[in-house]
Motif scaffolding. Structure first.
Motif, PDB file in Angstrom:
ATOM      1  N   GLY A  29       0.712  -1.282   0.139  1.00 19.90           N
ATOM      2  CA  GLY A  29       0.107   0.015  -0.005  1.00 19.90           C
ATOM      3  C   GLY A  29       0.951   1.139   0.026  1.00 19.90           C
ATOM      4  O   GLY A  29       2.024   1.126  -0.110  1.00 19.90           O
ATOM      5  N   ALA A  30       0.198   2.406   0.262  1.00 20.01           N
ATOM      6  CA  ALA A  30       0.717   3.519   0.162  1.00 20.01           C
ATOM      7  C   ALA A  30       1.930   3.633   1.192  1.00 20.01           C
ATOM      8  O   ALA A  30       2.885   4.579   0.790  1.00 20.01           O
ATOM      9  N   ALA A  31       1.760   3.141   2.537  1.00 19.45           N
ATOM     10  CA  ALA A  31       2.924   3.362   3.476  1.00 19.45           C
ATOM     11  C   ALA A  31       4.302   2.591   2.860  1.00 19.45           C
ATOM     12  O   ALA A  31       5.397   3.095   3.073  1.00 19.45           O
ATOM     13  N   LEU A  32       4.109   1.435   2.010  1.00 12.15           N
ATOM     14  CA  LEU A  32       5.392   0.824   1.516  1.00 12.15           C
ATOM     15  C   LEU A  32       5.896   1.868   0.434  1.00 12.15           C
ATOM     16  O   LEU A  32       7.023   1.984   0.307  1.00 12.15           O
ATOM     17  N   ASP A  33       5.096   2.217  -0.302  1.00 10.55           N
ATOM     18  CA  ASP A  33       5.602   3.386  -1.431  1.00 10.55           C
ATOM     19  C   ASP A  33       6.208   4.360  -0.854  1.00 10.55           C
ATOM     20  O   ASP A  33       7.190   5.034  -1.428  1.00 10.55           O
ATOM     21  N   ALA A  34       5.797   5.172   0.428  1.00  7.00           N
ATOM     22  CA  ALA A  34       6.553   6.025   1.022  1.00  7.00           C
ATOM     23  C   ALA A  34       7.659   5.795   1.472  1.00  7.00           C
ATOM     24  O   ALA A  34       8.577   6.390   1.527  1.00  7.00           O
ATOM     25  N   ALA A  35       7.802   4.481   1.930  1.00  9.00           N
ATOM     26  CA  ALA A  35       9.049   3.911   2.689  1.00  9.00           C
ATOM     27  C   ALA A  35      10.329   3.816   1.324  1.00  9.00           C
ATOM     28  O   ALA A  35      11.364   3.996   1.681  1.00  9.00           O
ATOM     29  N   VAL A  36       9.809   3.487   0.386  1.00 10.03           N
ATOM     30  CA  VAL A  36      10.652   3.167  -0.896  1.00 10.03           C
ATOM     31  C   VAL A  36      11.251   4.396  -1.491  1.00 10.03           C
ATOM     32  O   VAL A  36      12.006   4.446  -2.129  1.00 10.03           O
ATOM     33  N   GLU A  37      10.212   5.388  -1.511  1.00 13.44           N
ATOM     34  CA  GLU A  37      10.970   6.601  -2.200  1.00 13.44           C
ATOM     35  C   GLU A  37      11.986   7.247  -1.967  1.00 13.44           C
ATOM     36  O   GLU A  37      12.190   7.439  -0.815  1.00 13.44           O
ATOM     37  N   GLY A  38      12.770   7.309  -2.917  1.00 18.22           N
ATOM     38  CA  GLY A  38      14.089   8.194  -2.807  1.00 18.22           C
ATOM     39  C   GLY A  38      15.009   7.199  -2.366  1.00 18.22           C
ATOM     40  O   GLY A  38      16.061   7.569  -2.222  1.00 18.22           O
ATOM     41  N   VAL A  39      14.819   5.777  -2.306  1.00 13.11           N
ATOM     42  CA  VAL A  39      15.727   4.980  -1.855  1.00 13.11           C
ATOM     43  C   VAL A  39      16.563   4.317  -2.729  1.00 13.11           C
ATOM     44  O   VAL A  39      15.877   4.132  -4.191  1.00 13.11           O
ATOM     45  N   GLU A  40      17.914   4.352  -2.993  1.00 10.68           N
ATOM     46  CA  GLU A  40      18.512   3.776  -4.020  1.00 10.68           C
ATOM     47  C   GLU A  40      18.916   2.312  -3.900  1.00 10.68           C
ATOM     48  O   GLU A  40      18.813   1.582  -4.860  1.00 10.68           O
ATOM     49  N   THR A  41      18.991   1.576  -2.425  1.00 15.65           N
ATOM     50  CA  THR A  41      19.152   0.166  -2.508  1.00 15.65           C
ATOM     51  C   THR A  41      18.092  -0.147  -1.460  1.00 15.65           C
ATOM     52  O   THR A  41      17.938   0.303  -0.329  1.00 15.65           O
ATOM     53  N   VAL A  42      17.407  -1.443  -1.765  1.00 18.54           N
ATOM     54  CA  VAL A  42      16.841  -2.021  -0.558  1.00 18.54           C
ATOM     55  C   VAL A  42      17.505  -3.326  -0.359  1.00 18.54           C
ATOM     56  O   VAL A  42      17.854  -4.178  -1.072  1.00 18.54           O
ATOM     57  N   VAL A  43      17.757  -3.550   1.032  1.00 14.33           N
ATOM     58  CA  VAL A  43      18.136  -4.907   1.500  1.00 14.33           C
ATOM     59  C   VAL A  43      16.951  -5.524   2.254  1.00 14.33           C
ATOM     60  O   VAL A  43      16.455  -5.069   3.316  1.00 14.33           O
ATOM     61  N   HIS A  44      16.568  -6.543   1.667  1.00 13.47           N
ATOM     62  CA  HIS A  44      15.232  -7.310   2.120  1.00 13.47           C
ATOM     63  C   HIS A  44      15.715  -8.432   3.076  1.00 13.47           C
ATOM     64  O   HIS A  44      15.784  -9.384   2.736  1.00 13.47           O
ATOM     65  N   CYS A  45      15.298  -8.162   4.140  1.00 16.68           N
ATOM     66  CA  CYS A  45      15.547  -9.186   5.218  1.00 16.68           C
ATOM     67  C   CYS A  45      14.373  -9.732   6.027  1.00 16.68           C
ATOM     68  O   CYS A  45      14.426 -10.833   6.813  1.00 16.68           O
ATOM     69  N   ALA A  91      25.645 -10.800   8.436  1.00 20.04           N
ATOM     70  CA  ALA A  91      25.302  -9.269   8.386  1.00 20.04           C
ATOM     71  C   ALA A  91      26.573  -8.512   7.740  1.00 20.04           C
ATOM     72  O   ALA A  91      26.123  -7.584   6.787  1.00 20.04           O
ATOM     73  N   ASP A  92      27.835  -8.801   7.966  1.00 22.56           N
ATOM     74  CA  ASP A  92      28.862  -8.309   7.544  1.00 22.56           C
ATOM     75  C   ASP A  92      28.707  -8.471   5.882  1.00 22.56           C
ATOM     76  O   ASP A  92      29.012  -7.300   5.294  1.00 22.56           O
ATOM     77  N   ARG A  93      28.407  -9.756   5.433  1.00 19.79           N
ATOM     78  CA  ARG A  93      28.595  -9.898   4.002  1.00 19.79           C
ATOM     79  C   ARG A  93      27.469  -9.330   3.384  1.00 19.79           C
ATOM     80  O   ARG A  93      27.458  -8.905   2.328  1.00 19.79           O
ATOM     81  N   LEU A  94      26.258  -9.171   3.895  1.00 16.15           N
ATOM     82  CA  LEU A  94      25.062  -8.725   3.174  1.00 16.15           C
ATOM     83  C   LEU A  94      25.146  -7.140   3.018  1.00 16.15           C
ATOM     84  O   LEU A  94      25.022  -6.586   1.931  1.00 16.15           O
ATOM     85  N   ALA A  95      25.715  -6.563   4.139  1.00 15.81           N
ATOM     86  CA  ALA A  95      25.735  -5.094   4.202  1.00 15.81           C
ATOM     87  C   ALA A  95      26.872  -4.591   3.073  1.00 15.81           C
ATOM     88  O   ALA A  95      26.796  -3.774   2.648  1.00 15.81           O
ATOM     89  N   ALA A  96      28.011  -5.467   3.054  1.00 15.95           N
ATOM     90  CA  ALA A  96      28.903  -5.383   2.141  1.00 15.95           C
ATOM     91  C   ALA A  96      28.386  -5.489   0.667  1.00 15.95           C
ATOM     92  O   ALA A  96      28.648  -4.560  -0.171  1.00 15.95           O
ATOM     93  N   LEU A  97      27.548  -6.549   0.281  1.00 19.52           N
ATOM     94  CA  LEU A  97      26.994  -6.829  -0.892  1.00 19.52           C
ATOM     95  C   LEU A  97      25.907  -5.419  -1.123  1.00 19.52           C
ATOM     96  O   LEU A  97      25.921  -5.109  -2.493  1.00 19.52           O
ATOM     97  N   ALA A  98      25.192  -4.867  -0.263  1.00 17.53           N
ATOM     98  CA  ALA A  98      24.484  -3.856  -0.681  1.00 17.53           C
ATOM     99  C   ALA A  98      25.246  -2.611  -1.024  1.00 17.53           C
ATOM    100  O   ALA A  98      24.481  -1.822  -1.698  1.00 17.53           O
ATOM    101  N   THR A  99      26.286  -2.516  -0.748  1.00 19.75           N
ATOM    102  CA  THR A  99      27.109  -1.097  -1.020  1.00 19.75           C
ATOM    103  C   THR A  99      27.868  -1.289  -2.167  1.00 19.75           C
ATOM    104  O   THR A  99      28.493  -0.483  -2.801  1.00 19.75           O
ATOM    105  N   GLU A 100      27.819  -2.693  -2.880  1.00 17.90           N
ATOM    106  CA  GLU A 100      28.479  -2.732  -4.196  1.00 17.90           C
ATOM    107  C   GLU A 100      27.429  -2.978  -5.251  1.00 17.90           C
ATOM    108  O   GLU A 100      26.175  -3.108  -5.071  1.00 17.90           O
TER     109      GLU A 100
END
Length: 252
Positions: free
Chosen positions: A46-62, A164-173
């Motif tokens: 819904g709209a709340a999800l759209d607002a959360a993602v607006e302006g985001v470059e990377t999503v890390v889905h945990c 967490a270390d590996r996933l965070a590193a991947l998110a920045t690549e």
């Protein structure tokens, strides 16, 4: 630095990933069902999800729900990410989701497929079970005077901080597709893990291995959820984890 959204950002893995990304200087939004300002149930979106993602470059889905809904959550997230022009969707999954016919694993595999076919830049990391999950299972089984274990099963638990270390590193690549699996340093029988738990907690229980049946049990018995030596990249053992918990309890 980039603006990132971590779904399930208050959970066992997500909170660690969010902390590491913030420590690296990124702006991090935490999405969780009960954590404002981005309190969103991904299964309804819904709209709340759209607002959360607006302006985001990377999503890390945990975010994940063993009781069901991961496929629907992934579909909602992918749709919102497309609308927002997200460049990178990094996702954590589980080793063996394509080999073990367990209902939860099937849902995780379906979520992977949705992400792969999303048209977004994506990265998927599969990991083995975290130490705290193994501990929770053993704690529940040890409530009885006899600790019953599925016969012939092994596991390869991994330290959540390493994931967490590996996933965070991947998110920045840049998006990397399916990356090598991340497994714990040792393949251990459930009996050996149970004995380690009993020793660390000074409990005495008789251990009884109980043969089970069915396709799911057979797949676990054959090691479909293990990475093997090639991807046993974790370093922290189950005993390390138990000793650290004991020390932390002693300071409390």
């Amino acid at each position: 630095m980039t603006t990132m959204l971590v779904t399930g950002g208050t959970g066992t893995l997500g909170r660690l990933v969010a902390a590491r990304l913030r420590a690296d200087g990124h702006e991090v939004r935490v999405l969780s069902r009960h954590a404002p300002p981005y309190a969103v149930d991904l299964r309804t979106g819904g709209a709340a999800l759209d607002a959360a993602v607006e302006g985001v470059e990377t999503v890390v889905h945990c975010a994940s729900t063993p009781s069901g809904g991961d496929e629907k959550a992934a579909a909602r997230l992918v749709g919102a990410a497309r609308r927002a022009g997200v460049r990178h969707l990094a996702h954590i999954s589980i080793v063996g989701v394509d080999r073990v016919p367990y209902r939860y694993y099937r849902s995780k595999l379906a979520a992977e497929r949705l992400i792969e076919e999303s048209g977004l830049g994506w990265t998927i990391l599969r990991a083995t079970q975290f130490h705290d999950l193994v501990l929770g299972v053993l704690q529940a089984l040890a409530k009885a005077p006899v600790l019953l274990l599925p016969a012939g099963l092994s596991d390869q638990p991994v330290e959540v901080t390493e994931v967490a270390d590996r996933l965070a590193a991947l998110a920045t690549e840049p998006p990397a597709g399916r990356v090598p699996d991340l497994g714990g340093p040792e393949v251990r029988t459930l009996e050996s893990l149970a004995r380690a738990y009993l020793t660390a907690t000074d409990r005495r229980r008789a251990l009884v291995n109980v043969p089970l049946w069915g396709r799911t049990y057979r797949a676990f018995h054959e090691g479909g959820h293990l990475t093997g030596d090639e991807h046993a990249l974790g370093r922290g053992t189950f005993e390390d984890y138990l000793h650290r918990r004991a020390r932390a309890a002693g300071r409390a």
